[in-house]
Design a protein around this motif. Sequence first.
Motif, PDB file in Angstrom:
ATOM      1  N   SER A  74      78.175 -42.953  50.876  1.00  0.00           N
ATOM      2  CA  SER A  74      79.114 -43.834  49.542  1.00  0.00           C
ATOM      3  C   SER A  74      80.269 -43.644  50.743  1.00  0.00           C
ATOM      4  N   GLY A  75      81.347 -44.209  50.610  1.00  0.00           N
ATOM      5  CA  GLY A  75      82.459 -43.288  50.688  1.00  0.00           C
ATOM      6  C   GLY A  75      82.761 -42.106  50.307  1.00  0.00           C
ATOM      7  N   GLU A  76      82.998 -41.862  49.537  1.00  0.00           N
ATOM      8  CA  GLU A  76      82.637 -40.478  49.386  1.00  0.00           C
ATOM      9  C   GLU A  76      82.119 -39.301  49.770  1.00  0.00           C
ATOM     10  N   GLN A  77      81.004 -39.433  49.710  1.00  0.00           N
ATOM     11  CA  GLN A  77      79.857 -38.794  50.605  1.00  0.00           C
ATOM     12  C   GLN A  77      80.260 -38.879  52.587  1.00  0.00           C
ATOM     13  N   LEU A  81      82.466 -35.863  56.456  1.00  0.00           N
ATOM     14  CA  LEU A  81      83.793 -35.028  57.619  1.00  0.00           C
ATOM     15  C   LEU A  81      84.961 -34.517  57.453  1.00  0.00           C
ATOM     16  N   LYS A  82      84.591 -33.739  56.205  1.00  0.00           N
ATOM     17  CA  LYS A  82      85.720 -32.656  55.607  1.00  0.00           C
ATOM     18  C   LYS A  82      85.033 -31.136  55.764  1.00  0.00           C
ATOM     19  N   LEU A  99      84.384 -45.292  58.591  1.00  0.00           N
ATOM     20  CA  LEU A  99      84.806 -45.408  56.685  1.00  0.00           C
ATOM     21  C   LEU A  99      84.554 -46.166  56.079  1.00  0.00           C
ATOM     22  N   SER A 100      84.615 -47.795  55.993  1.00  0.00           N
ATOM     23  CA  SER A 100      85.111 -48.162  54.694  1.00  0.00           C
ATOM     24  C   SER A 100      83.442 -49.092  55.074  1.00  0.00           C
ATOM     25  N   ASP A 101      82.687 -49.258  55.653  1.00  0.00           N
ATOM     26  CA  ASP A 101      81.249 -50.088  56.389  1.00  0.00           C
ATOM     27  C   ASP A 101      80.163 -49.065  55.063  1.00  0.00           C
ATOM     28  N   THR A 102      80.430 -49.275  53.482  1.00  0.00           N
ATOM     29  CA  THR A 102      79.708 -48.200  52.940  1.00  0.00           C
ATOM     30  C   THR A 102      78.712 -49.318  51.886  1.00  0.00           C
ATOM     31  N   PRO A 103      77.489 -49.138  51.815  1.00  0.00           N
ATOM     32  CA  PRO A 103      76.794 -50.038  50.723  1.00  0.00           C
ATOM     33  C   PRO A 103      77.650 -50.399  49.931  1.00  0.00           C
ATOM     34  N   GLU A 104      78.779 -49.983  48.821  1.00  0.00           N
ATOM     35  CA  GLU A 104      79.477 -50.505  47.655  1.00  0.00           C
ATOM     36  C   GLU A 104      79.873 -51.535  48.536  1.00  0.00           C
ATOM     37  N   ALA A 105      80.377 -51.449  49.768  1.00  0.00           N
ATOM     38  CA  ALA A 105      81.285 -52.259  50.456  1.00  0.00           C
ATOM     39  C   ALA A 105      80.728 -53.588  50.697  1.00  0.00           C
ATOM     40  N   ARG A 106      79.523 -53.647  51.114  1.00  0.00           N
ATOM     41  CA  ARG A 106      78.818 -53.883  51.787  1.00  0.00           C
ATOM     42  C   ARG A 106      78.363 -55.040  50.112  1.00  0.00           C
ATOM     43  N   ALA A 107      77.550 -54.790  49.486  1.00  0.00           N
ATOM     44  CA  ALA A 107      77.578 -55.504  48.146  1.00  0.00           C
ATOM     45  C   ALA A 107      78.016 -55.916  47.906  1.00  0.00           C
ATOM     46  N   ALA A 108      79.708 -55.613  47.493  1.00  0.00           N
ATOM     47  CA  ALA A 108      80.713 -56.416  47.193  1.00  0.00           C
ATOM     48  C   ALA A 108      80.847 -57.543  48.219  1.00  0.00           C
TER      49      ALA A 108
END
Length: 143
Positions: free
Chosen positions: A22-25, A30-31, A63-72
């Motif tokens: 996910s985006g947070e993960q 990265l951090k 950074l933006s190609d997350t599972p949540e973004a793909r589902a949306a």
Amino acid sequence: MTLRNSRDLMAWQPPIGWRELSGEQRQAYLKRHGIRIPLRPADWEEMDHDQCMDYLAWHSWILSDTPEARAAKDHEYRKDLRAWNVLMGWWIFCLLVGLGLIWGTGTLGEGIGPRIGITLFAGVGYTVAIFVPMQITRPFPPR
């Protein structure tokens, strides 16, 4: 680890399983590894337009190609396709009702020539005015 220019940044390959994070993960990974991916690298001013667009596409992928973004995106596509199908069905229904009125009623008398002429006019008009633009605007599935 701070990567400065676009070449170094784009050479970095994410770990296996990155696509499922996910985006947070992703931000946490990265951090945790001290990787900072800036929106504009140090060599941004020297890059030509194509290189800038390639970098921005890479940045978005990382950074933006997350599972949540793909589902949306998939949900939005299905909603748009459903609306498109309803509208296309409505236009086909209207065409059939019009043709039914021409062929099913005796409004044009017994002559078959005017009925065929109006049918051809309606078919060609429908194709040019509705069917072709609707095919052009049909939603495409997300990548």
